[in-house]
Design a protein around this motif. Structure first.
Motif, PDB file in Angstrom:
ATOM      1  N   ARG A   1       0.836  -1.207   0.000  1.00  0.00           N
ATOM      2  CA  ARG A   1       0.000   0.000   0.000  1.00  0.00           C
ATOM      3  C   ARG A   1       0.872   1.258   0.000  1.00  0.00           C
ATOM      4  O   ARG A   1       0.549   2.243  -0.651  1.00  0.00           O
ATOM      5  CB  ARG A   1      -0.925   0.015   1.215  1.00  0.00           C
TER       6      ARG A   1
ATOM      7  N   CYS B   1       2.157   1.960  -3.462  1.00  0.00           N
ATOM      8  CA  CYS B   1       1.096   2.501  -4.314  1.00  0.00           C
ATOM      9  C   CYS B   1       0.920   4.001  -4.084  1.00  0.00           C
ATOM     10  O   CYS B   1       0.903   4.789  -5.037  1.00  0.00           O
ATOM     11  CB  CYS B   1      -0.205   1.747  -4.036  1.00  0.00           C
TER      12      CYS B   1
ATOM     13  N   SER C   1       4.159   5.986  -5.084  1.00  0.00           N
ATOM     14  CA  SER C   1       4.332   6.054  -6.545  1.00  0.00           C
ATOM     15  C   SER C   1       3.477   7.165  -7.134  1.00  0.00           C
ATOM     16  O   SER C   1       3.923   7.898  -8.024  1.00  0.00           O
ATOM     17  CB  SER C   1       3.945   4.724  -7.191  1.00  0.00           C
ATOM     18  N   ARG C   2       2.256   7.293  -6.636  1.00  0.00           N
ATOM     19  CA  ARG C   2       1.374   8.368  -7.113  1.00  0.00           C
ATOM     20  C   ARG C   2       1.977   9.732  -6.791  1.00  0.00           C
ATOM     21  O   ARG C   2       1.923  10.660  -7.604  1.00  0.00           O
ATOM     22  CB  ARG C   2      -0.003   8.245  -6.462  1.00  0.00           C
TER      23      ARG C   2
END
Length: 183
Positions: A98, A101, A104-105
């Motif tokens: 998580r 994720c 990375s954004r």
């Protein structure tokens, strides 16, 4: 004529002076938050304080920080700063997938250096040290020389093949000042 300072001595001296002043201010602010009043005049309450998540993370209240950050992201899903703090919080809780994720954004949107640092840490913790090294090569934070130096050292050790992802992550976490065995 006075003795000349080498460039290294100058930079380390300035770095230590800046770091000491920064952490003293940070410590005073946290102590004031915990005690309620530190002798200074009371400040009016802020509507949207951005010190909440960092203070909660420093105090080790990871679940509270995550809940606060999730509520902020419900209000404004494009808040890069809150998303970065959420990624750091998830990393510190051991939720590496998580964390990757969210971070990375943040990195795709050009977020703060902490995002790429912790994204690399999450990859290293999951055993993908090549990907972590690729991310860390782009990491640059001149205000935090101790962490920058440790990241560069771990990159060199990885390239020489003398450390694992887990060892690299632990060394960088020590430079960040994270408590050992926090999960």
């Amino acid at each position: 004529m006075a003795d000349k300072l080498s460039r290294r001595e100058l930079l380390f001296g300035l770095g230590k002076r800046f770091k000491a002043r920064h952490w003293k201010d940070e410590w005073d602010r946290m102590r004031a938050d915990q005690n309620g009043n530190d002798g200074r005049p009371a400040r009016p309450p802020r509507r949207d304080t951005r010190e909440g998540p960092p203070t909660l993370l420093v105090q080790g209240k990871l679940e509270d920080a995550e809940a606060l950050l999730l509520s902020r992201l419900e209000e404004d899903p494009e808040d890069v700063e809150s998303r970065c703090w959420l990624g750091v919080c998830l990393y510190r809780r051991g939720q590496y997938v998580r964390s990757r994720c969210e971070l990375s954004r943040v990195c795709r949107k050009g977020g703060p250096p902490a995002a790429s640092l912790h994204l690399g840490l999450a990859h290293a913790r999951q055993g993908d040290m090549d990907k972590a090294a690729e991310i860390w090569r782009n990491y640059f934070e001149p205000d935090n020389t101790a962490v920058q130096r440790e990241v560069n050292l771990q990159l060199a050790l990885h390239e020489s093949g003398s450390c694992t992802g887990e060892e690299c992550a632990q060394a960088v976490e020590r430079a960040l000042g994270y408590p050992e065995g926090e999960e």
